[in-house]
Design a protein around this motif. Structure first.
Motif, short mmCIF file in Angstrom:
data_model
loop_
_atom_site.label_atom_id
_atom_site.label_comp_id
_atom_site.label_asym_id
_atom_site.label_seq_id
_atom_site.Cartn_x
_atom_site.Cartn_y
_atom_site.Cartn_z
N THR A 290 0.86 -1.19 0.17
CA THR A 290 0.15 -0.04 0.04
C THR A 290 0.75 1.40 0.01
N PHE A 291 1.97 1.25 0.89
CA PHE A 291 2.65 2.39 0.71
C PHE A 291 4.03 2.27 -0.06
N VAL A 296 1.15 6.63 0.22
CA VAL A 296 0.17 5.64 -0.31
C VAL A 296 0.31 5.56 -1.66
N LEU A 303 -7.63 5.68 -0.88
CA LEU A 303 -6.79 5.78 0.28
C LEU A 303 -5.82 6.90 0.59
N ALA A 304 -5.41 7.20 -0.84
CA ALA A 304 -4.30 8.44 -0.67
C ALA A 304 -5.08 9.77 -0.42
N THR A 312 -1.09 9.06 9.76
CA THR A 312 -0.77 7.62 9.18
C THR A 312 0.16 7.27 10.24
N ASP A 508 -9.65 -0.16 -1.84
CA ASP A 508 -9.66 1.29 -2.09
C ASP A 508 -10.89 1.91 -2.64
N PRO A 556 -1.19 -1.57 8.07
CA PRO A 556 -1.62 -0.09 7.71
C PRO A 556 -2.56 0.60 8.91
#
Length: 658
Positions: A290-291, A296, A303-304, A312, A508, A556
């Motif tokens: 995810t990262f 992100v 999600l971003a 975060t 997402d 996350p």
């Protein structure tokens, strides 16, 4: 002449004795054919051998000799009537055939029944109900009745070869059931690849030998064996009906039909909080997928966008390596080992059972008289764990369950096939299982999605909703818009990277739907929204082997505090065991973002989790910190530093030590 006499005699005898014409024709066909063949060879030994088989066979043989010698249809009729003295009635014979067929079906289902009746873990995972017990028994009865009906139909068509084929097919299915039982109870049976083919070769050889010998008693012997063993069916049926059940709880969401299980006190409008809490758990959500470089991935648009106005945590950890461990620990903010017994669930402290009823749960972080609480998820029996501490509970089985009686019967039949050893059933099972499992996976995804949207749109007082979502966990059946993307050959492969990425894109999209729904009801800005996971994607092909410890619990953790509009980054370790304290802090603080550093500096101190749970102390007190030997995901870092970045500015670090 003999053939005509046999046909007329069969009908006459059937009329007198009320036996099926097909059964009489079979006896006369076999015996007359046998005598004719041996007589043509001037050999009476065939008749003599037939006479020595049994009293009934002997009588039939002598009558057949008279038939052959006289060529008289009247003699045929007399011989058939004479045989009636040595045979049972048609009704009794049909009942005997049904019991034998029912026992053969029972043999085929025996491995599945043994797994269900003797293993409460299986029933608990399946969320087994009395409805399931009745359905599997009804399925066996229906299959046996279908077999009997087909047998009767063939017999009424008066085709002796077809009758013989039907009886030897009965032998074949009986042998298949025996092999299935042996394969289930003897572990070494499947360990050697040559055992199963050799067993099938022996079975086919025995059936072929019986087919070639019309006087063989193999069918009758197996039928008698089935009748002798038939009482075991009643014993197993009784055990199944009395077995402990684990029915899922699916409470209605509508406020007008839901009676709260928690006594609430009257509160004025000024006392009612405006901030609802939404804890969204994306199952098997991977941090590394995810990262990238602390941000992100850009293709995960929702999600971003959410992270740009949230906190975060880059070193957050769940409380277990799998769902059945992590979720209960999260619910009670503890790292104690879980206890999943036949009747009760709870934890273990110093080797002794500890009931969760005496512990504070995550939902206690909000005032029960002001909040309506929801637990929505799958594979975990939330009602059994939480009892009356949650108002609305909607739990779904990870394994398929029928929505009606017919579909439940079909699902149990498919599950029983997994133990059959013949190659045809194995192929059928693989295809049907994929179809059934795919359909169920899509159904529970849609059900949980709709439940969450319904909760968000409820016009009620403040809510605390825990939503456990089955993506991006396998099976990989969805595309980036949440639509079904199957069937796929790789959907059920745990380590399929492309499939996981599609499911992650689906997650997402789902987060975007939830945030849009909150904005539509004008609750997004005031809400406390938490996105996290119960464990990472342990089957990531980037791992050489399944990860352990911190690797599998690193998840996350993105938190949007009430009225937060700018991003904050936390690099220090945060464990899910401190989540209740974070919730209480976020709801109580006038400016949660400004005081976050001070709060986080207090949560890393060590403490005994069980003692803290039982004590009447604020949730902001530490709830984790005790490392347990042999329990994955329990290690807690007692020395961590806190770094907060807000609107692109580096804040001062706070060193925390014991």
């Amino acid at each position: 002449m003999i053939g005509t006499g046999t046909s007329v005699g069969s009908r006459a005898y059937a009329a007198v004795s009320r036996r099926p014409v097909s059964e009489i024709r079979l006896w006369s066909y076999v015996s007359v054919k046998h005598v004719r063949r041996n007589s043509d060879n001037h050999d009476d030994a065939g008749v003599d051998r037939l006479e020595g088989r049994s009293h009934k066979a002997s009588t039939l043989a002598s009558n057949t000799r008279r038939v052959y010698d006289s060529q008289d249809e009247k003699s045929v009729v007399l011989s058939m009537v004479d045989c009636a003295k040595h045979t049972t009635s048609g009704a009794k014979a049909m009942v005997a055939r049904y019991v034998a067929i029912q026992f053969v079906v029972f043999l085929l289902f025996s491995p599945y029944l043994a797994n269900v009746t003797t293993g409460y873990v299986t029933r608990r995972n399946l969320m087994w109900t009395l409805h399931d017990s009745i359905a599997v028994l009804a399925c066996m009865v229906v299959l046996a009745l279908a077999g009997l009906g087909l047998s009767q139909l063939i017999r009424r068509r008066n085709r002796p070869p077809m009758i013989r084929f039907c009886e030897h097919f009965f032998l074949f299915v009986f042998g298949a059931g025996v092999l299935a039982v042996l394969g289930f109870y003897i572990p070494a049976w499947k360990a050697h690849v040559w055992i199963t083919p050799f067993a099938w070769l022996v079975l086919v050889g025995l059936i072929a030998f019986s087919w070639r010998r019309p006087t063989s008693r193999a069918v009758s012997s197996v039928r008698v064996l089935c009748l002798v063993m038939s009482p075991t069916m009643l014993i197993v049926a009784g055990q199944l009906l009395q077995a402990t059940t684990y029915p899922p709880t699916v409470d209605p969401i509508s406020l007008s039909t839901v009676a709260s299980t928690i006594t609430r006190t009257a509160a004025s409008d000024k006392e009612k909080p405006s901030s609802s809490v939404y804890l969204i758990i994306l199952d098997a959500w991977s941090y590394r997928r995810t990262f990238e470089n602390g941000a992100v991935l850009p293709h995960l648009v929702n999600l971003a966008a959410f992270a740009k106005q949230s906190v975060t945590f880059h070193d957050a950890h769940s409380l277990g390596s799998n769902t059945r461990i992590s979720i209960p620990r999260l619910l009670y903010q503890t790292d104690l080992p879980t206890h999943l017994g036949k009747i009760r669930v709870g934890f273990k402290k110093n080797g002794a059972y500890m009931s969760p009823r005496g512990l504070r749960c995550l939902f206690s972080a909000v005032p029960p008289e002001r909040y309506r609480t929801y637990a929505i998820g799958f594979h975990v029996r939330y009602r059994q764990w939480l009892g009356d501490r949650v108002d609305v509970c909607r739990e779904y089985s990870w394994f398929p369950q029928g929505h009606n009686f017919a579909s439940a019967c079909a699902i149990h039949a498919v599950r029983a096939m997994q133990y059959w050893l013949d190659p045809v059933s194995s192929q059928w099972y693989s295809k049907m299982k994929v179809a059934v499992d795919d359909r169920h996976a899509v159904q529970i995804y849609e059900a949980i999605r709709q439940d969450a949207l319904d909760v968000i749109k409820q016009q009620s007082s403040a809510k605390f909703a825990l939503v456990h979502v089955p993506v991006p966990h396998m099976p990989y059946l969805f595309d980036g818009s949440g639509n079904y993307n199957g069937p796929s050959d790789h959907a059920w492969e745990w380590d399929h990277l492309e499939g996981y990425r599609r499911n992650l894109a689906c997650a997402d999209h789902l987060v975007g739907e939830f945030m849009s729904a909150l904005k539509e009801v004008d609750k997004f800005d005031d809400a406390l929204v938490i996105l996290t996971s119960d464990h990472t994607w342990g089957d990531d092909p980037a791992y050489e082997r399944f990860p352990e410890g911190d690797a599998v619990t690193h998840v996350p953790f993105i938190v949007k505090l009430p009225r937060q509009r700018s991003p904050v980054t936390v690099n220090s370790r945060f464990d899910h065991g401190n989540l209740a304290g974070l919730i209480q802090y976020a709801l109580a603080a006038p400016d949660a973002v400004a005081g976050l550093g001070d709060f986080l500096s207090t949560v890393a101190a060590p403490g005994d989790s069980a003692s803290a749970l039982e004590a009447d102390t604020p949730w902001s007190a530490p709830q984790t910190g005790r490392d347990q030997t042999g329990s994955a995901g329990n290690a807690v870092n007692h020395n961590s530093d806190f770094t907060m970045v807000e609107t692109g500015t580096q804040a001062s670090g706070v060193a925390v030590s014991e």
